[in-house]
Design a protein around this motif. Structure first.
Motif, PDB file in Angstrom:
ATOM      1  N   VAL A 178      40.434 126.389  98.316  1.00 13.64           N
ATOM      2  CA  VAL A 178      41.156 127.447  98.844  1.00 13.64           C
ATOM      3  C   VAL A 178      41.983 127.965  97.681  1.00 13.64           C
ATOM      4  O   VAL A 178      42.899 127.374  97.075  1.00 13.64           O
ATOM      5  CB  VAL A 178      41.912 127.308 100.096  1.00 13.64           C
ATOM      6  N   ARG A 179      41.811 129.176  97.361  1.00  8.84           N
ATOM      7  CA  ARG A 179      42.592 129.785  96.373  1.00  8.84           C
ATOM      8  C   ARG A 179      43.682 130.954  96.937  1.00  8.84           C
ATOM      9  O   ARG A 179      44.619 130.964  96.253  1.00  8.84           O
ATOM     10  CB  ARG A 179      41.912 130.591  95.393  1.00  8.84           C
ATOM     11  N   ALA A 180      43.478 131.593  97.969  1.00 12.79           N
ATOM     12  CA  ALA A 180      44.239 132.534  98.702  1.00 12.79           C
ATOM     13  C   ALA A 180      44.356 132.260 100.180  1.00 12.79           C
ATOM     14  O   ALA A 180      43.211 132.406 100.695  1.00 12.79           O
ATOM     15  CB  ALA A 180      44.279 133.860  98.144  1.00 12.79           C
ATOM     16  N   VAL A 181      45.232 132.631 100.810  1.00  9.94           N
ATOM     17  CA  VAL A 181      45.321 132.837 102.194  1.00  9.94           C
ATOM     18  C   VAL A 181      46.383 133.951 102.540  1.00  9.94           C
ATOM     19  O   VAL A 181      47.420 134.291 102.281  1.00  9.94           O
ATOM     20  CB  VAL A 181      45.904 131.788 103.092  1.00  9.94           C
ATOM     21  N   LEU A 182      45.503 135.255 103.170  1.00  7.44           N
ATOM     22  CA  LEU A 182      46.315 136.487 103.433  1.00  7.44           C
ATOM     23  C   LEU A 182      46.209 136.393 105.110  1.00  7.44           C
ATOM     24  O   LEU A 182      45.096 136.663 105.670  1.00  7.44           O
ATOM     25  CB  LEU A 182      45.579 137.725 103.037  1.00  7.44           C
TER      26      LEU A 182
END
Length: 269
Positions: free
Chosen positions: A90-94
């Protein structure tokens, strides 16, 4: 590598879910953005440019990502299990009130000023999937290097944006063009028009199909079918690398349906 149609579909899903919504939490898992917090900002619009994805925020910042070989964005409802891969990918969570967007294996993830998006996508040629696609400019870009192989010219995103190896290979087959043919000997309008038509036709579903048959193993004419019989003439499909490293790509073609040009290199046989 995901091509323009894949990015376009991802863009549409993300925009439908996040567009106009406030970000309630953000979590960036890349060193350059590790301390960044964009919670409280609204997602104004998600836009696709060729193979690039731009998320425009209310504070004048754009989240720029590129899938390259296997990156992706996944959408989940709050509390739903994530299934796009292990957590370390995982590189980003929005997060918004109704959705969680999770970016997996994104090799390009950065923030740029929205007014400066040209610094990351300004080099791109006309986007094949854009409603205002500039056909004349795309043709002029391709024709600018007449001795270049049509394969290399089509994959150069500075000429026209969005097309990747799958469509390049299939378009060359459908038009009877050997992969090593020089640009000067190719009907460029036919190549551009067919590329755009095929990509647009696949926007309705996730699979990339050129044969008209959306079933596993039957979706392409030559792509990833090395050694198998041509669907038209039963000749064995050939494969070889084309282009200079690190931009070289594997090519597939039928030697009977796509006759060899005398300028083709020996190692294409």
């Amino acid at each position: 590598m995901p091509e323009g149609d894949t990015v376009w579909r991802a863009c549409k899903r993300l925009d439908q879910a996040l567009g106009g919504q406030e970000l309630t939490r953000t979590d960036f898992r890349v060193p350059s953005l590790a301390t960044t917090d964009l919670s409280g900002q609204s997602m104004l619009k998600v836009v696709a440019k060729g193979k690039h994805l731009l998320m425009r925020l209310s504070n004048g910042v754009t989240i720029h990502s590129h899938f390259r070989m296997d990156g992706s964005w996944h959408l989940y409802r709050p509390g739903e299990s994530w299934k796009g891969g292990p957590d370390y990918q995982v590189r980003a969570v929005l997060e918004t009130a109704g959705w969680v967007a999770v970016g997996y294996r994104l090799p390009v993830l950065e923030l740029v000023a929205t007014k400066a998006e040209d610094t990351v996508v300004g080099h791109l040629g006309p986007d094949l999937l854009s409603p205002d696609f500039d056909r004349s400019l795309a043709l002029a870009n391709l024709a600018a290097e007449p001795e270049r192989t049509i394969s290399e010219a089509l994959l150069d995103q500075r000429n026209l944006a969005g097309i990747g190896n799958f469509y390049r290979v299939e378009v060359c087959f459908l038009l009877g063009i050997h992969p090593w043919r020089p640009v000067a000997s190719v009907d460029l309008p036919a190549v551009v028009d067919l590329s755009r038509r095929l990509m647009k036709s696949n926007l309705r579903h996730a699979a990339q199909v050129t044969t008209g048959v959306d079933r596993p193993g039957q979706r392409s004419y030559v792509f990833e079918r090395a050694g198998k019989p041509c669907r038209r003439c039963k000749t064995k499909i050939r494969t070889a690398q084309i282009g200079e490293p690190p931009r070289d790509r594997v090519s597939f073609w039928c030697p009977a349906c796509q006759p060899e040009d005398r300028n083709s290199p020996v190692d294409s046989r």
